[in-house]
Design an enzyme around this catalytic site. Sequence first.
Site, short mmCIF file in Angstrom:
data_model
loop_
_atom_site.label_atom_id
_atom_site.label_comp_id
_atom_site.label_asym_id
_atom_site.label_seq_id
_atom_site.Cartn_x
_atom_site.Cartn_y
_atom_site.Cartn_z
N ARG A 25 -6.40 8.48 11.44
CA ARG A 25 -6.98 9.53 10.93
C ARG A 25 -8.37 9.25 10.01
NH1 ARG A 25 -4.12 13.72 7.83
NH2 ARG A 25 -2.43 13.26 9.19
N ARG B 7 5.95 6.26 6.27
CA ARG B 7 4.63 6.01 7.15
C ARG B 7 4.16 4.67 6.89
NH1 ARG B 7 0.96 11.20 5.35
NH2 ARG B 7 -0.31 10.52 7.82
N ASP C 269 -4.49 24.13 5.65
CA ASP C 269 -3.05 23.89 5.23
C ASP C 269 -3.00 24.72 3.67
OD1 ASP C 269 -2.19 22.06 6.93
OD2 ASP C 269 -1.72 20.49 5.65
C1 LIG Z 1 2.72 12.38 8.95
C2 LIG Z 1 1.77 13.44 9.16
C3 LIG Z 1 1.43 13.40 10.42
C4 LIG Z 1 0.43 14.56 10.87
N1 LIG Z 1 0.18 14.27 12.20
C5 LIG Z 1 -0.71 15.50 12.66
C6 LIG Z 1 -1.36 15.36 14.16
O1 LIG Z 1 -1.15 14.59 14.73
N2 LIG Z 1 -2.16 16.34 14.40
C7 LIG Z 1 -2.42 17.41 13.58
O2 LIG Z 1 -3.39 18.30 13.95
N3 LIG Z 1 -2.00 17.45 12.29
C8 LIG Z 1 -1.21 16.40 11.85
N4 LIG Z 1 -0.83 16.72 10.70
C9 LIG Z 1 -1.06 17.72 9.69
C10 LIG Z 1 -2.42 17.38 9.27
O3 LIG Z 1 -2.60 16.40 8.72
C11 LIG Z 1 -2.68 18.48 8.17
O4 LIG Z 1 -2.23 19.74 8.71
C12 LIG Z 1 -4.13 18.65 7.95
O5 LIG Z 1 -4.84 17.31 7.73
C13 LIG Z 1 -4.74 19.64 6.78
O6 LIG Z 1 -6.01 19.57 6.58
P1 LIG Z 1 -6.69 20.45 5.41
O7 LIG Z 1 -8.22 20.02 5.52
O8 LIG Z 1 -6.21 22.05 5.67
O9 LIG Z 1 -6.27 20.09 4.29
P2 LIG Z 1 -6.44 18.49 3.44
O10 LIG Z 1 -6.27 17.32 4.49
O11 LIG Z 1 -5.05 18.36 2.61
O12 LIG Z 1 -7.43 18.51 2.64
C14 LIG Z 1 -7.79 19.16 1.34
C15 LIG Z 1 -8.78 18.36 0.62
O13 LIG Z 1 -9.08 19.56 -0.32
C16 LIG Z 1 -9.31 18.30 -1.56
N5 LIG Z 1 -8.90 19.21 -2.60
C17 LIG Z 1 -7.58 19.49 -3.17
N6 LIG Z 1 -7.91 20.29 -4.50
C18 LIG Z 1 -9.29 20.21 -5.00
C19 LIG Z 1 -10.23 20.69 -5.91
N7 LIG Z 1 -9.63 21.29 -6.75
N8 LIG Z 1 -11.25 20.52 -5.85
C20 LIG Z 1 -11.93 19.75 -4.86
N9 LIG Z 1 -11.25 19.25 -3.71
C21 LIG Z 1 -10.06 19.59 -3.62
C22 LIG Z 1 -8.09 17.02 -1.28
O14 LIG Z 1 -8.57 15.86 -1.99
C23 LIG Z 1 -8.56 16.79 0.22
O15 LIG Z 1 -9.36 16.03 0.53
C24 LIG Z 1 -0.15 15.69 10.12
C25 LIG Z 1 0.50 15.65 8.98
C26 LIG Z 1 1.57 14.67 8.32
C27 LIG Z 1 1.90 14.76 7.06
#
Ligand SMILES: Cc1cc2nc3c(=O)[nH]c(=O)nc-3n(C[C@H](O)[C@H](O)[C@H](O)COP(=O)(O)OP(=O)(O)OC[C@H]3O[C@@H](n4cnc5c(N)ncnc54)[C@H](O)[C@@H]3O)c2cc1C
Length: 437
Positions: free
Chosen positions: A114, A194, A313
């Site tokens: 990742r 994990r 997410d």
């Molecule tokens: C075990 C596991 C395996 C997975 N495997 C896969 C896979 O193989 N393929 C796939 O596509 N998906 C996979 N997923 C799902 C995937 O990891 C998530 O759907 C994805 O990472 C979400 O991305 P995001 O950018 O929406 O949120 P996040 O990655 O959660 O990023 C949110 C960011 O916002 C920041 N943030 C939060 N609040 C604030 C604030 N108030 N101010 C400033 N910054 C803030 C956080 O620090 C973080 O960096 C997996 C998930 C898990 C748990």
Amino acid sequence: MPSISCPSQVESSPIDLIVVGCGFAGLACAIESRRKGHNVILLEKRTSVESLGDVISFAPNTGRLFEKWGLGEQLMEVNTQHPHMTLHNCYGEIINVQPLPQSLYGCNSYNGRRGEIHQILLKYAKKIGADIRFSQDVTGYWEDGERNKAGVVVDGQRIEADVVVAADGARSRARKLALGCEDDAKPSGYAVYRAWFNSKEQGIDKDPLTDFFYKEGGDFHGWIGKDVHMLAMSFKSGDEFCWVLTHRDDNDIEESWSFPGKISDVLSCVEGWDPRCRAIIEKAPSCVDWKLVYRDPSPTWISSGGRVVVIGDAAHPFLPTSIQGASQGVEDGVALATVLKRAGKKNVPLGLQVFEHIRYDRVRRAQQQGISTRDKLHKSPDARAEDEEVSLPFPEWLLNFDAERNANDLYEVVKAYILTEGYKRPSELIIPCCRSV
Ligand SMILES: Cc1cc2nc3c(=O)[nH]c(=O)nc-3n(C[C@H](O)[C@H](O)[C@H](O)COP(=O)(O)OP(=O)(O)OC[C@H]3O[C@@H](n4cnc5c(N)ncnc54)[C@H](O)[C@@H]3O)c2cc1C
């Protein structure tokens, strides 16, 4: 929702975006926005992003976008694609050997650590001019309809832009602060243990129950039983190793949602299983227990003032069994930047409404696929029909897709629909051309 006016002349001046969150969704939005000439400030509360983390898979629907960004070669250098996955029932009998094609529908998948993939995207975003600021905890959101501005509060200071994109993850604060949603993230009933470690240091290569992982130079196996499934894989000529075990968990997520797991607890999940599972789990020096949170589908992703939107997410948490959470976040980011470019600076609220309609039904369907895959995997061997096929789904509707092209193709017709019929949330009405088929 504010009433929408729509000048016939498309505005070409750049749109100012504030993106909250440097996960895959926020980064993708920042990248595609810069590529389309928008100005981007990305605010991330963490002090930096880790270069490690465990495995993540990006299917061809995202591979296609990465390749448009010219990152295919770099991503291939960290790619850990396995040619197939061998699935066993919990007694160790093989129930399927599923080929995992590197390329499908004319595009590559990219799988790997990742953090390594994230670093490549982060470096590229910076290179093309995204202003990425760490240690910025966003505590408030605001909108000023008269000035056509929206913004955030960090350290008591207001920062403003034309649009705020909240990509702040499954535990999103923006949903409550900007959208007024009262739905706290709730337990999905499952959590994931994990672990990622060095195979040689931990003796994977020496134990006759586990050495096949090392000898193969990179192998991928899964074991499934009632309410539990475990995936284990070796990478990088067998030197690195990772396992994940999804299990029932009804604990309160507010107490803690990612914390050190106990290897003894993991072992209790595989009692009576194929002895290789125990041998694999025991090799890990430590593991984390990661709670999987869930939210009911949000009725809208847009604030009442029309200038704050949630993506990734924050809008739609995914179960890992969809293998699409990050991918759908990347698609969101690309589609949003594309739609904003088409809408222009003066039509940001309309652009967000079009974006929400274009993405809503596709994402909902991809979310549901994660649930059905989990349920398929979590049957006990005795409850499974002898000829029942167990495999990870690779449906064409999901993978043979270009989020940028789709947004461009649908923009005019969705815009016309909204302007003629009035805006309705996609949770109330799916505009026919936006139905995911
Ligand atoms: C075990 C596991 C395996 C997975 N495997 C896969 C896979 O193989 N393929 C796939 O596509 N998906 C996979 N997923 C799902 C995937 O990891 C998530 O759907 C994805 O990472 C979400 O991305 P995001 O950018 O929406 O949120 P996040 O990655 O959660 O990023 C949110 C960011 O916002 C920041 N943030 C939060 N609040 C604030 C604030 N108030 N101010 C400033 N910054 C803030 C956080 O620090 C973080 O960096 C997996 C998930 C898990 C748990």
